[in-house]
Design an enzyme around this catalytic site. Structure first.
Site, PDB file in Angstrom:
ATOM      1  N   ASP A  74       0.862  -1.174   0.000  1.00  0.00           N
ATOM      2  CA  ASP A  74       0.000   0.000   0.000  1.00  0.00           C
ATOM      3  C   ASP A  74       0.905   1.234   0.000  1.00  0.00           C
ATOM      4  OD1 ASP A  74      -2.278   1.663   0.315  1.00  0.00           O
ATOM      5  OD2 ASP A  74      -1.997   1.638   2.488  1.00  0.00           O
ATOM      6  N   ASP A  76      -0.270   5.122   1.119  1.00  0.00           N
ATOM      7  CA  ASP A  76      -0.491   6.075   2.208  1.00  0.00           C
ATOM      8  C   ASP A  76      -0.401   5.395   3.567  1.00  0.00           C
ATOM      9  OD1 ASP A  76      -0.790   8.212   0.522  1.00  0.00           O
ATOM     10  OD2 ASP A  76      -2.966   8.049   0.407  1.00  0.00           O
TER      11      ASP A  76
END
Length: 282
Positions: A74, A76
């Protein structure tokens, strides 16, 4: 009044050097979902074989990490330290409005990710120039240890992918810095009118939909014939990706989310933990 975007009026700035966008994730942390299949998959079998004891499970995942064909990250609060939607909304002067929409969405059940994405972007309406200015003033803030971890994975011949609800061009800049091939990035794409005004987002992208990360992992497995994939991330959308990912390593180096800490197959607070595991096996 400006007409609705169509194929003749739009440019999709998705290639390197053309689209200037921001990597951020919209929407609430959702209830964990799984992609269903008619029969048990290899990833289901891997997960079902995991020990129930926490220490034994961590040891099992460490072995999987050393032998995985690929690791997906991922962005953020995982690869990057911040949640870029907050930064971008503040830059555009609508920080409070976007925060209110986020809070409202998180209080609702069964909210479609695409709807929350659309609602926030309709408030923000980021033009191409505004995004250009934002990126110049807010370069990505890489989480400590991620560069070394990705390098170690590459040295071992492990493929690295980025799967995010953020936007392609800024994520491509992150990928370039990490040495991740541009084709290994799965992200959303913004659309603009020819005059540079915001015109929407590409709703065909896997990552703009609820459960999109799992669909992206499934596609990667099928396309590249990877037998074992590990997902690494801080949110429940990362948990949703396993299966079809063979395991989910929860990351709490920037944000600790209780659901992820509780349900991830292994939970870590530093990328150094993963690098150490790989180097110990060298």
């Amino acid at each position: 009044m400006q007409s609705e975007p169509n194929r003749c009026m739009l440019k999709q700035f998705c290639k390197k050097g053309h689209q200037l966008c921001c990597n951020f994730i919209f929407g609430p942390e959702k209830k964990r979902m799984r992609l269903s299949t008619s029969s048990e998959t290899d990833s289901d079998k891997s997960i079902n074989k995991m020990p129930s004891n926490a220490n034994a499970k961590a040891s099992y995942i460490k072995t999987m990490l050393r032998t995985a064909d690929a690791v997906c990250f991922d962005v953020d609060s995982t690869i990057c330290r911040d949640e870029a939607i907050d930064e971008l909304a503040e830059h555009l002067g609508v920080g409070d409005k976007v925060a209110e929409l986020t809070k409202k969405a998180m209080s609702q059940k069964n909210v479609e990710y695409k709807d929350t994405l659309r609602a926030r972007l309709n408030v923000m309406k980021p033009s191409r120039q505004a995004l250009h200015d934002f990126i110049k003033r807010h370069p990505p803030k890489l989480t400590p240890g991620i560069m070394e971890l990705v390098q170690e994975l590459h040295n071992r011949g492990t493929h690295v992918y980025i799967i995010t609800g953020g936007f392609d061009s800024i994520v491509q800049e992150v990928a370039k810095e990490l040495g991740v091939p541009s084709q290994n990035v799965y992200a959303n794409k913004l659309l603009f009118f020819y005059n540079g005004d915001y015109a929407g987002f590409d709703e065909t992208q896997l990552t703009c939909r609820s459960g999109g990360k799992g669909r992206a992992v499934k596609l990667i497995k099928e396309k590249h014939n990877h037998k074992s994939i590990i997902m690494v991330g801080d949110g429940s959308t990362d948990l949703e990706a396993a299966p079809p990912a063979d395991a989910c390593i929860g990351f709490g180096g920037n944000q600790v989310r209780e659901t992820v800490q509780r349900e991830a197959h292994w939970f870590i607070h530093s990328f150094k933990e993963l690098t150490n595991v790989l180097q110990a096996a060298a």
